[in-house]
Design a protein around this motif. Structure first.
Motif, PDB file in Angstrom:
ATOM      1  N   ASP A 180      12.035  25.238  36.606  1.00 51.61           N
ATOM      2  CA  ASP A 180      11.533  24.775  37.897  1.00 51.61           C
ATOM      3  C   ASP A 180      10.617  23.567  37.745  1.00 51.61           C
ATOM      4  O   ASP A 180      10.762  22.560  38.453  1.00 51.61           O
ATOM      5  CB  ASP A 180      10.796  25.912  38.604  1.00 51.61           C
ATOM      6  N   SER A 231      18.504  21.284  36.324  1.00 50.68           N
ATOM      7  CA  SER A 231      18.340  22.612  35.714  1.00 50.68           C
ATOM      8  C   SER A 231      19.650  23.101  35.110  1.00 50.68           C
ATOM      9  O   SER A 231      19.672  23.655  34.000  1.00 50.68           O
ATOM     10  CB  SER A 231      17.837  23.608  36.766  1.00 50.68           C
ATOM     11  N   TYR A 256      15.436  29.151  31.842  1.00 55.88           N
ATOM     12  CA  TYR A 256      15.259  30.343  32.671  1.00 55.88           C
ATOM     13  C   TYR A 256      14.463  31.449  31.987  1.00 55.88           C
ATOM     14  O   TYR A 256      14.321  32.534  32.546  1.00 55.88           O
ATOM     15  CB  TYR A 256      16.621  30.898  33.093  1.00 55.88           C
ATOM     16  N   ASP A 295      22.023  27.270  40.765  1.00 60.27           N
ATOM     17  CA  ASP A 295      21.351  25.970  40.724  1.00 60.27           C
ATOM     18  C   ASP A 295      22.344  24.830  40.909  1.00 60.27           C
ATOM     19  O   ASP A 295      22.048  23.838  41.590  1.00 60.27           O
ATOM     20  CB  ASP A 295      20.607  25.806  39.398  1.00 60.27           C
TER      21      ASP A 295
END
Length: 233
Positions: free
Chosen positions: A199, A58, A71, A118
């Motif tokens: 995700d 990510s 995001y 992250d």
């Protein structure tokens, strides 16, 4: 999602092994229970490692393709309204701040902090999961040796890992690719917020090589398994 699949898979492994008692399944001796723990802990270490890899992916994807893709769109910054001077005639109004003299400071983008989180989460889980898996892998080798690869517990561990990461791949990777393509191709609407693909996309990319690795191990175990003798009726 990987954690939930791991818990369900561990429960399924316990059920299958206890149903196979008396055949080639698990025994309730101290050594048998220790081997069961080592396999479950090894699988937990791999899942923790996958969660860490997803966090690092990510971070890398956000740095390469932008925060919007991973995001979602930026959160709106609403500038506060300034009061309007409304004083009775013949009175002096108190000083009010005006847009010219007052400077609006927008709130910092929380996606930058999420990207840093992250990275920290990814590095932490990769190190912890890798060390945890390596320690239990070494303990399994020291306890049972190479001959343990032919046991039913080892085969159940490989099939369970293949199922967990296979389900995670097919559930997360197509959704993540769809969300990324939607953000890149479909024109945005200023009145709607589109979630990012971080995700799902990072989780699917992290689960894909692990699924292929477990699948290869299962195929190797099938090729090296001794042929079963036919039963006589």
């Amino acid at each position: 999602m990987l954690t939930a699949l791991g818990v369900l898979g561990a429960i399924g492994l316990l059920v299958v092994l206890f149903l196979q008692r008396g055949r080639d399944g698990i025994d309730l001796s101290l050594g048998g229970l220790l081997r069961l723990y080592l396999y479950l802990a090894s699988l937990a270490g791999v899942i923790a490692f996958a969660i860490g890899v997803a966090g690092i992916i990510s971070y890398v994807l956000a740095a390469a393709f932008g925060l919007d893709v991973i995001y979602g769109g930026p959160r709106p910054n609403i500038e506060p309204a300034f009061p309007v001077q409304a004083c009775p005639p013949g009175t002096t109004c108190p000083p009010f701040p005006s847009p010219i003299t007052s400077q609006f400071v927008p709130a910092p983008d929380d996606r930058v902090r999420q990207q840093a989180d992250d990275l920290v989460r990814g590095v932490t889980f990769v190190i912890f999961g890798g060390v945890f898996w390596a320690a239990h892998w070494w303990a399994r080798r020291a306890l049972a040796g190479v001959a343990d690869r032919a046991s039913g517990l080892h085969r159940a561990y490989l099939v369970l890992g293949t199922a967990i990461f296979g389900i995670a791949t097919i559930a997360l990777l197509p959704m993540g690719i769809y969300q990324a393509l939607s953000i890149a191709i479909v024109p945005p609407n200023q009145f709607t917020f589109r979630p990012g693909a971080g995700d799902a996309l990072s989780g699917g990319l992290a689960a894909l090589p692990l699924w292929l690795g477990y699948l290869w191990l299962v195929q190797r175990a099938l090729r090296t398994a001794p042929p079963t003798s036919p039963t006589v009726a």
